[in-house]
Design an enzyme around this catalytic site. Structure first.
Site, PDB file in Angstrom:
ATOM      1  N   ARG A   1     -99.315  35.021  27.793  1.00  0.00           N
ATOM      2  CA  ARG A   1     -99.146  34.763  29.231  1.00  0.00           C
ATOM      3  C   ARG A   1    -100.365  34.048  29.806  1.00  0.00           C
ATOM      4  O   ARG A   1    -100.242  33.334  30.788  1.00  0.00           O
ATOM      5  CB  ARG A   1     -98.962  36.094  29.985  1.00  0.00           C
ATOM      6  CG  ARG A   1     -97.686  36.810  29.619  1.00  0.00           C
ATOM      7  CD  ARG A   1     -97.452  37.961  30.542  1.00  0.00           C
ATOM      8  NE  ARG A   1     -97.357  37.495  31.919  1.00  0.00           N
ATOM      9  CZ  ARG A   1     -97.167  38.273  32.960  1.00  0.00           C
ATOM     10  NH1 ARG A   1     -97.048  39.564  32.796  1.00  0.00           N
ATOM     11  NH2 ARG A   1     -97.092  37.778  34.172  1.00  0.00           N
TER      12      ARG A   1
ATOM     13  N   CYS B   1     -95.823  46.603  38.577  1.00  0.00           N
ATOM     14  CA  CYS B   1     -96.115  46.199  37.202  1.00  0.00           C
ATOM     15  C   CYS B   1     -97.103  47.192  36.621  1.00  0.00           C
ATOM     16  O   CYS B   1     -97.532  48.119  37.302  1.00  0.00           O
ATOM     17  CB  CYS B   1     -96.628  44.775  37.142  1.00  0.00           C
ATOM     18  SG  CYS B   1     -98.292  44.601  37.736  1.00  0.00           S
TER      19      CYS B   1
ATOM     20  N   ARG C   1     -95.094  38.088  38.972  1.00  0.00           N
ATOM     21  CA  ARG C   1     -95.190  38.193  40.433  1.00  0.00           C
ATOM     22  C   ARG C   1     -95.432  36.872  41.142  1.00  0.00           C
ATOM     23  O   ARG C   1     -94.988  36.675  42.262  1.00  0.00           O
ATOM     24  CB  ARG C   1     -96.340  39.137  40.786  1.00  0.00           C
ATOM     25  CG  ARG C   1     -96.039  40.562  40.521  1.00  0.00           C
ATOM     26  CD  ARG C   1     -97.259  41.378  40.801  1.00  0.00           C
ATOM     27  NE  ARG C   1     -97.764  41.140  42.145  1.00  0.00           N
ATOM     28  CZ  ARG C   1     -97.294  41.715  43.232  1.00  0.00           C
ATOM     29  NH1 ARG C   1     -96.300  42.571  43.143  1.00  0.00           N
ATOM     30  NH2 ARG C   1     -97.808  41.445  44.418  1.00  0.00           N
TER      31      ARG C   1
ATOM     32  N   ARG D   1     -98.498  47.069  43.429  1.00  0.00           N
ATOM     33  CA  ARG D   1     -98.573  45.666  43.852  1.00  0.00           C
ATOM     34  C   ARG D   1     -97.468  45.267  44.837  1.00  0.00           C
ATOM     35  O   ARG D   1     -96.620  44.431  44.533  1.00  0.00           O
ATOM     36  CB  ARG D   1     -98.593  44.744  42.633  1.00  0.00           C
ATOM     37  CG  ARG D   1     -99.723  45.062  41.686  1.00  0.00           C
ATOM     38  CD  ARG D   1     -99.770  44.143  40.512  1.00  0.00           C
ATOM     39  NE  ARG D   1    -100.371  42.857  40.817  1.00  0.00           N
ATOM     40  CZ  ARG D   1    -100.373  41.831  39.976  1.00  0.00           C
ATOM     41  NH1 ARG D   1     -99.805  41.946  38.804  1.00  0.00           N
ATOM     42  NH2 ARG D   1    -100.949  40.699  40.305  1.00  0.00           N
ATOM     43  N   PRO D   2     -97.477  45.851  46.032  1.00  0.00           N
ATOM     44  CA  PRO D   2     -96.469  45.480  47.027  1.00  0.00           C
ATOM     45  C   PRO D   2     -96.677  44.050  47.538  1.00  0.00           C
ATOM     46  O   PRO D   2     -97.694  43.414  47.225  1.00  0.00           O
ATOM     47  CB  PRO D   2     -96.696  46.481  48.161  1.00  0.00           C
ATOM     48  CG  PRO D   2     -98.070  46.996  47.979  1.00  0.00           C
ATOM     49  CD  PRO D   2     -98.427  46.845  46.528  1.00  0.00           C
ATOM     50  N   VAL D   3     -95.714  43.542  48.329  1.00  0.00           N
ATOM     51  CA  VAL D   3     -95.834  42.190  48.898  1.00  0.00           C
ATOM     52  C   VAL D   3     -95.774  42.247  50.430  1.00  0.00           C
ATOM     53  O   VAL D   3     -95.426  41.279  51.077  1.00  0.00           O
ATOM     54  CB  VAL D   3     -94.749  41.226  48.356  1.00  0.00           C
ATOM     55  CG1 VAL D   3     -95.031  40.829  46.923  1.00  0.00           C
ATOM     56  CG2 VAL D   3     -93.349  41.827  48.498  1.00  0.00           C
ATOM     57  N   ASP D   4     -96.130  43.422  50.992  1.00  0.00           N
ATOM     58  CA  ASP D   4     -96.039  43.578  52.443  1.00  0.00           C
ATOM     59  C   ASP D   4     -96.885  42.548  53.198  1.00  0.00           C
ATOM     60  O   ASP D   4     -96.460  42.024  54.232  1.00  0.00           O
ATOM     61  CB  ASP D   4     -96.427  45.022  52.853  1.00  0.00           C
ATOM     62  CG  ASP D   4     -97.767  45.456  52.290  1.00  0.00           C
ATOM     63  OD1 ASP D   4     -98.107  45.019  51.164  1.00  0.00           O
ATOM     64  OD2 ASP D   4     -98.485  46.217  52.959  1.00  0.00           O
ATOM     65  N   LEU D   5     -98.060  42.232  52.689  1.00  0.00           N
ATOM     66  CA  LEU D   5     -98.921  41.259  53.402  1.00  0.00           C
ATOM     67  C   LEU D   5     -98.317  39.860  53.373  1.00  0.00           C
ATOM     68  O   LEU D   5     -98.444  39.098  54.325  1.00  0.00           O
ATOM     69  CB  LEU D   5    -100.328  41.219  52.789  1.00  0.00           C
ATOM     70  CG  LEU D   5    -101.136  42.514  52.804  1.00  0.00           C
ATOM     71  CD1 LEU D   5    -102.561  42.251  52.315  1.00  0.00           C
ATOM     72  CD2 LEU D   5    -101.179  43.117  54.201  1.00  0.00           C
TER      73      LEU D   5
ATOM     74  N   ASP E   1    -110.002  40.862  36.707  1.00  0.00           N
ATOM     75  CA  ASP E   1    -109.390  40.303  35.498  1.00  0.00           C
ATOM     76  C   ASP E   1    -110.360  40.226  34.319  1.00  0.00           C
ATOM     77  O   ASP E   1    -109.970  39.804  33.226  1.00  0.00           O
ATOM     78  CB  ASP E   1    -108.828  38.898  35.791  1.00  0.00           C
ATOM     79  CG  ASP E   1    -107.596  38.946  36.684  1.00  0.00           C
ATOM     80  OD1 ASP E   1    -107.059  40.048  36.895  1.00  0.00           O
ATOM     81  OD2 ASP E   1    -107.183  37.879  37.181  1.00  0.00           O
TER      82      ASP E   1
ATOM     83  N   ILE F   1    -109.752  47.138  42.833  1.00  0.00           N
ATOM     84  CA  ILE F   1    -108.651  46.259  43.254  1.00  0.00           C
ATOM     85  C   ILE F   1    -107.275  46.864  42.933  1.00  0.00           C
ATOM     86  O   ILE F   1    -106.393  46.894  43.777  1.00  0.00           O
ATOM     87  CB  ILE F   1    -108.765  44.866  42.582  1.00  0.00           C
ATOM     88  CG1 ILE F   1    -110.180  44.287  42.773  1.00  0.00           C
ATOM     89  CG2 ILE F   1    -107.678  43.907  43.116  1.00  0.00           C
ATOM     90  CD1 ILE F   1    -110.541  43.842  44.160  1.00  0.00           C
TER      91      ILE F   1
ATOM     92  N   LYS G   1    -104.709  29.587  34.752  1.00  0.00           N
ATOM     93  CA  LYS G   1    -103.324  30.042  34.940  1.00  0.00           C
ATOM     94  C   LYS G   1    -103.057  30.387  36.405  1.00  0.00           C
ATOM     95  O   LYS G   1    -102.053  29.953  36.985  1.00  0.00           O
ATOM     96  CB  LYS G   1    -103.084  31.301  34.085  1.00  0.00           C
ATOM     97  CG  LYS G   1    -101.843  32.087  34.490  1.00  0.00           C
ATOM     98  CD  LYS G   1    -101.683  33.359  33.699  1.00  0.00           C
ATOM     99  CE  LYS G   1    -102.426  34.561  34.208  1.00  0.00           C
ATOM    100  NZ  LYS G   1    -101.740  35.401  35.189  1.00  0.00           N
ATOM    101  N   ASN G   2    -103.966  31.161  36.995  1.00  0.00           N
ATOM    102  CA  ASN G   2    -103.690  31.679  38.337  1.00  0.00           C
ATOM    103  C   ASN G   2    -103.782  30.609  39.417  1.00  0.00           C
ATOM    104  O   ASN G   2    -103.364  30.835  40.545  1.00  0.00           O
ATOM    105  CB  ASN G   2    -104.595  32.876  38.641  1.00  0.00           C
ATOM    106  CG  ASN G   2    -104.128  34.091  37.863  1.00  0.00           C
ATOM    107  OD1 ASN G   2    -103.017  34.094  37.324  1.00  0.00           O
ATOM    108  ND2 ASN G   2    -104.965  35.116  37.786  1.00  0.00           N
TER     109      ASN G   2
END
Ligand code: EPZ
Length: 411
Positions: free
Chosen positions: A388, A105, A81, A110-114, A296, A318, A10-11
């Protein structure tokens, strides 16, 4: 001995699908998993103007011949995400994009700054406006030196998806090394991208002016393979896991052997898992970026340790909130104490069935594993989380001898 066949990851599939935005020719993905998340991504890509065709459940053809407005609305991003990763390819192709921020979530903020910093380093001007990232690169994206302060799978992939069409050379330092990243790199290379250092923490990407279509087989899902391996460990079984890459799960095999499970890789695509004891031993475990123990699989490993002979410590490094399965496992009789990022699991001789609630994808499958190991009946609620990431879970587990049935909830 039972047998179970693993699907594509999936990922990996989700990022490969986003790569289709980078060219105007068909990208054919084979070994595709048929999951709620891949369908959701297909829906978003369709909204962006990508033609998505799925004649066979394991094959998807995506063609971004003529894209519409580069706008990904909140409703098509907030649920998952990985959809945020369309921002880079849209910018590379259109010079502008407006993509909803994904939000937090259940497993953490889980930010997206990077992600944003990487795109900015490549020349994007990004402002955050009413929950959206509004990005422009009027002169196109250019190469950049990007050193990630810590390992991020999503940010590494996002930077790759933007850098392949940027002018000049991009260097990614402290890049994530997950097999899904190498899979994305191999697909991009087949599309015409120039990427060196695949599978290492330093990738050098030389931008090209255009990419073309290709056919690519999605790498096997190591998390699905690991989940079945742990289900076997929890239930004292003997199963051959097929169509996987045993070499992608070294850290899991190490911990499984430490708790007394026999792990026998057979060639490059199969692994036999044999647990002959009724209860496993205890062992500590810490999640880490690849090649460490995958976060995971943390919940599934915890489910196995619930019946171990002795106490184990699990440390989650993580995500800051990834122990929501612990109180649910306790409802089945497990003895688990959580202190911040550490959980102490004191093995009990028996678990007992009970109604439990799934909170996220991997947590939900850990409850299934514990339910299979428990005496009596376990009812897992909110099973839509399972859809999912696990194709045909009940079918595959039933074929291995499990007594499992979907009573209600979408599949
Ligand atoms: C990917 O998420 C996976 N998702 C996750 O799988 C997986 O758990 C995770 O990698 C780690 O292996 C997909 O591939 C779709 P990260 P991602 O960026 O990319 C922080 C599943 O169950 N961070 O490596 O979001 C972040 O909050 C899912 O299939 C920032 O602070 O993970 C986390 O603490 C769940 N800023 C850490 O880094 C950023 O800009 C690692 O996250 C990005 C991340």
């Amino acid at each position: 001995m039972g047998r179970v066949r693993i699907n594509g990851a999936k990922n990996s599939a989700l990022k490969l699908m986003a790569a289709a935005l980078l060219c105007d020719e068909p990208l054919v993905l084979t070994n595709m998993p048929d999951l709620a998340d891949t369908r959701f991504m297909a829906h978003l890509l369709g909204h962006l103007g990508v033609e998505v065709e799925r004649s066979d459940p394991a094959q998807m053809t995506l063609c971004a011949r003529a894209l519409g407005a580069p706008f990904a609305p909140y409703d098509l991003v907030r649920k998952m995400r990985a959809t945020f990763n369309v921002l880079g390819p849209l910018l590379a192709r259109h010079g502008q994009a407006r993509v909803s921020l994904p939000g937090g979530c259940a497993i953490g903020a889980r930010p997206v700054d990077l992600h944003l910093k990487a795109l900015e380093a490549m020349g994007a001007q990004i402002r955050l406006e009413e929950g959206y990232a509004v990005a422009e690169a009027p002169k196109g994206l250019h190469g950049a030196q990007i050193s990630f302060p810590f390992v991020s799978v999503g940010a590494t992939e996002h930077a790759m998806l933007a850098a392949v069409l940027a002018r000049g050379e991009t260097v990614l330092d402290n890049a994530a090394r997950e097999p899904e990243i190498a899979d994305l790199a191999h697909c991009l290379i087949a599309m015409g991208a120039k990427i060196e250092g695949v599978g290492t923490a330093r990738m050098v990407i030389t931008g090209v002016s255009r990419l073309g279509g290709t056919t690519h087989a999605v790498v096997a899902d190591r998390i699905e393979a690991g989940t079945y391996a742990l289900a076997v460990a929890a239930t004292s079984g003997d199963v051959l896991i097929e169509n996987c890459v045993p070499g992608h799960l070294g850290a899991l095999w190490d911990r499984m052997r430490a708790i007394g499970v026999q792990v026998e890789p057979q060639g490059d695509t199969c692994v036999r898992i044999l647990q002959s004891q009724e209860r496993c031993s205890a062992a500590d475990m810490e999640t880490q970026a690849y090649p460490g123990f995958p976060t995971d699989l943390q919940a599934q490993f915890m489910a196995v340790l619930c019946r171990a002979k002795g106490a184990s410590i699990i440390r989650e490094t993580i995500f800051e909130n990834r122990f929501m399965h612990a109180p649910e496992l306790s409802r089945l009789g497990a003895d688990i104490t959580v202190h911040g990022r550490e959980a102490v699991v004191r093995g009990v001789s028996e678990l007992h069935g009970a109604p439990v609630m799934a909170t996220d994808l991997r947590a939900s499958v850990s409850l299934v594993i514990a339910g299979l190991a428990a005496k009596g009946q376990t009812e897992v609620n909110r099973v839509y989380h399972l859809d999912r990431g696990f194709e045909g879970l009940e079918r595959k587990l039933s074929a291995l001898g499990a007594d499992i049935e979907r009573v209600s909830g979408a599949s």
